[in-house]
Design a protein around this motif. Structure first.
Motif, PDB file in Angstrom:
ATOM      1  N   TYR A  65      44.292  43.563  39.873  1.00  0.00           N
ATOM      2  CA  TYR A  65      43.984  42.639  40.789  1.00  0.00           C
ATOM      3  C   TYR A  65      44.293  43.446  42.236  1.00  0.00           C
TER       4      TYR A  65
ATOM      5  N   SER B 167      42.334  46.763  42.852  1.00  0.00           N
ATOM      6  CA  SER B 167      40.947  46.387  43.127  1.00  0.00           C
ATOM      7  C   SER B 167      40.895  46.422  44.826  1.00  0.00           C
TER       8      SER B 167
ATOM      9  N   LYS C 201      42.339  43.731  46.460  1.00  0.00           N
ATOM     10  CA  LYS C 201      42.461  42.241  46.897  1.00  0.00           C
ATOM     11  C   LYS C 201      43.701  42.007  47.449  1.00  0.00           C
ATOM     12  N   ALA C 202      43.779  41.016  48.509  1.00  0.00           N
ATOM     13  CA  ALA C 202      44.938  40.686  49.172  1.00  0.00           C
ATOM     14  C   ALA C 202      45.762  40.294  48.170  1.00  0.00           C
TER      15      ALA C 202
ATOM     16  N   ARG D 202      48.166  37.509  46.716  1.00  0.00           N
ATOM     17  CA  ARG D 202      48.130  36.014  46.604  1.00  0.00           C
ATOM     18  C   ARG D 202      49.563  35.508  47.212  1.00  0.00           C
TER      19      ARG D 202
ATOM     20  N   THR E 267      44.706  34.419  35.937  1.00  0.00           N
ATOM     21  CA  THR E 267      44.933  34.183  37.373  1.00  0.00           C
ATOM     22  C   THR E 267      45.215  32.867  37.745  1.00  0.00           C
TER      23      THR E 267
ATOM     24  N   TYR F 216      51.026  37.638  41.517  1.00  0.00           N
ATOM     25  CA  TYR F 216      49.980  38.720  41.908  1.00  0.00           C
ATOM     26  C   TYR F 216      50.138  39.297  42.921  1.00  0.00           C
TER      27      TYR F 216
END
Length: 606
Positions: A341, A344, A346-347, A349, A422, A429
């Motif tokens: 996650y 990749s 991605k911000a 969570r 997720t 995450y």
């Protein structure tokens, strides 16, 4: 506490302390029958209080032994009920869970003290003769309960109490000197003698238990009862590549490199050749066991754990790299899905709200925290028609929600889709900060304080982000090899590096049911030319296996590969070498009409 004639720790006799229960076998049986067994907390309180009382009172040797033997079944039932509150949870227990874990350990310790008191009283001046019918069960159960204390420490990744190994060695040496160590004990356990009970805990300690998961430690302890029949202690020979037991020390089995210069009169070598041969036989037979046939406890361990045992028992080499003390901090992502996650781009969570489990919702003392109805105990009093059936979740043992209601609401990870992972709001995450303790070319020792992610387990994938002086981030991929909690609550992680970088990809098993197989998260690792290892693929443990055809999707392209060789595996991931399945030809986008995959849905209709 005081030290007896043999050097065992037992309680001081107090004339001021009075027990609310009569100190006779008949009175104890009547009291146990009246216990509110369905009320775990109240039963645990009364049992613990009685153990402290009887261990502080003068009771005849025969009466004490009978009482302690009678208590075993109820204590086991209570401990089984308490286990669910601190095992299978995050390794960072809350205050109430720590109290319950401490209570469970205290009950096991008091049971050991009771049996040790029988041994010490028998060896006092009042009983000059050796009575095997008293000493054999007393020594056996003393070793058994001290072993259970160690098992609990290993499962919580904490340090064991001081002198516990010293007492285990003392009990074994005493039994051996009096020719009691091989006399059979009336027990349903496979380790049905003092010697085999002693060998069982040696085998567990020699298997590097801090590298195992909680359930694996339980399984191994059970299987070690069978393996103890193949274990031997022999005279010490300097330089022999065998584990050594210092019968005069306070340590478990040691390698030759861990020995301190001293007189070697009490050193023994732990001969495990027959144990390794038995494990290798079971390892070869794991794939040939007939469905429905009776499997031994060792065969039930599974191939990954059996391979771990072969390596632990048979490889006594020293470390390949020296450790270098270090300081500073690193950003880490724990778990294959969390690493994928964040890798990749991605911000992270937002941190989830802490789950309020049934323990945290209560107030008051430890008694209040344990006043819960245990489903397993209640089931004993229910008829089969009233017992509720539950859906089996094969991944519950990997990522178990502390709150069963939250687990039902949010959904645990399943083998169908990595996306479900997720949705589990208990799984973090986000990046976490870990302090550097030391480094080596093969890995790191990291320290984490406070609450840690629920997925923090041995054998889990971990992504490590290092920051260069120019501000660039560099990823390393590793696996958690061992965990150990220090007295101040700090959790130390031993990380073995797998690769210096990785690319996030998605994978799908290709077969006749291809349309029902969702894409799952995976990591594509670069080739390691220094050791001659080609590029590898890290996947979830299910449903991937050797010889499978797998589709890899990376950005806007996808291609098929064949999984050729299993490089490494744990309960959380598998690492495969692979080759192109379509002769180096990439498959871009979806399959075109006329491709063989377009017939996959046809076979069910014929």
């Amino acid at each position: 506490m005081r030290t007896g004639q043999l050097g065992l720790s037992i309680r001081e006799i107090s004339t001021l302390r009075q027990s609310a229960v009569g100190l006779s076998h008949r009175a104890v049986v009547q009291w146990l029958d009246a216990l509110p067994i369905a009320n775990t907390g109240e039963s645990a309180r009364q049992i613990y209080q009685f153990l402290v009382d009887i261990n502080s009172q003068r009771v005849s040797v025969d009466e004490r032994l009978q009482i302690m033997l009678t208590l075993r079944k109820t204590v086991s039932l209570i401990n089984d009920a308490l286990r669910k509150h601190y095992l299978g949870q995050s390794v960072s227990l809350n205050d109430k869970q720590r109290k319950i874990a401490a209570l469970a350990q205290a009950m096991q310790s008091e049971m050991a003290i009771g049996f040790k008191t029988v041994v010490e009283d028998m060896m006092s001046d009042h009983h000059p003769r050796i009575q095997p019918n008293v000493l054999v069960p007393a020594v056996y159960h003393s070793i058994a309960y001290l072993s259970r204390v160690l098992v609990r420490c290993y499962q919580l990744y904490s340090q064991h109490p001081g002198r516990i190994w010293k007492e285990l060695h003392t009990l074994f040496v005493f039994a051996e000197q009096n020719m009691l160590h091989r006399q059979p004990v009336d027990s349903d356990d496979a380790a049905n003698s003092i010697e085999r009970a002693y060998f069982r805990i040696l085998l567990l300690a020699a298997a590097n238990p801090y590298q195992l998961r909680q359930k694996e430690i339980d399984q191994l302890f059970d299987a070690a009862g069978e393996l103890s029949a193949e274990c031997h202690l022999q005279s010490y020979e300097a330089g022999a590549p065998l584990m050594v037991v210092d019968l005069d020390g306070d340590n478990g089995p040691l390698s030759q490199g861990q020995l301190t210069p001293k007189a070697v009169g009490q050193y023994r070598q732990l001969q495990l050749n027959d144990v390794i041969a038995r494990i290798q036989d079971d390892l070869r037979s794991t794939g040939t066991v007939v469905v429905g046939s009776q499997r031994t406890a060792t065969q039930q361990l599974g191939a990954p754990l059996l391979r771990h045992l072969v390596n632990a028992y048979g490889n006594q080499s020293t470390r390949s790299f020296s450790r270098t003390p270090a300081n500073g901090t690193l950003k880490i992502a724990i778990g294959l899905s969390a690493t994928h996650y964040l890798l990749s781009g991605k911000a992270p969570r937002a941190e989830p709200e802490p789950a309020v489990d049934e323990l945290s919702a209560m107030s008051g003392s430890l008694l209040d925290a344990t006043l819960v109805d245990d489903d397993r105990i209640r089931a004993r009093y229910q008829t089969p028609s009233n017992a509720a059936t539950r859906d089996y979740d094969p991944f519950a043992k990997l990522y178990r929600s502390p709150n069963k209601h939250d687990a039902q609401k949010h959904g645990d990870i399943t083998a169908q889709s990595a996306r479900n992972f997720t949705q589990n709001k208990e799984v973090s995450y986000d990046f976490h900060v870990a302090a550097l303790i030391n480094i080596s070319p093969g890995g790191y020792c990291l320290a984490m304080r406070g609450a840690v992610p629920v997925q923090t387990q041995t054998g889990e994938i971990i992504g490590i982000v290092e920051q260069s002086e120019s501000g660039e981030s560099h990823w390393n991929i590793g696996t958690i090899r061992w965990m150990k909690r220090l007295p101040d609550g700090t959790l130390n992680l031993g990380v073995q590096l797998i690769a210096p970088s990785a690319r996030p990809v998605e994978t799908q098993v290709r077969n006749s049911q291809a349309t029902s197989n969702s894409f799952q998260r995976a990591l594509l690792l670069p080739a390691l030319k220094g050791i001659g290892q080609p590029a590898t693929l890290i996947t979830s443990p299910i449903p991937y296996s050797i010889k499978q055809k797998v589709r890899i999707k990376e950005s806007d392209k996808s291609y098929d590969v064949q999984l050729n060789k299993l490089v490494a595996a744990s309960a959380s991931y598998r690492q495969f070498q692979f080759s192109d399945a379509l002769s180096q030809t990439e498959v871009r986008g979806d399959s075109k009409p006329g491709d063989p995959e377009n017939f996959d849905n046809l076979w069910e209709l014929i």
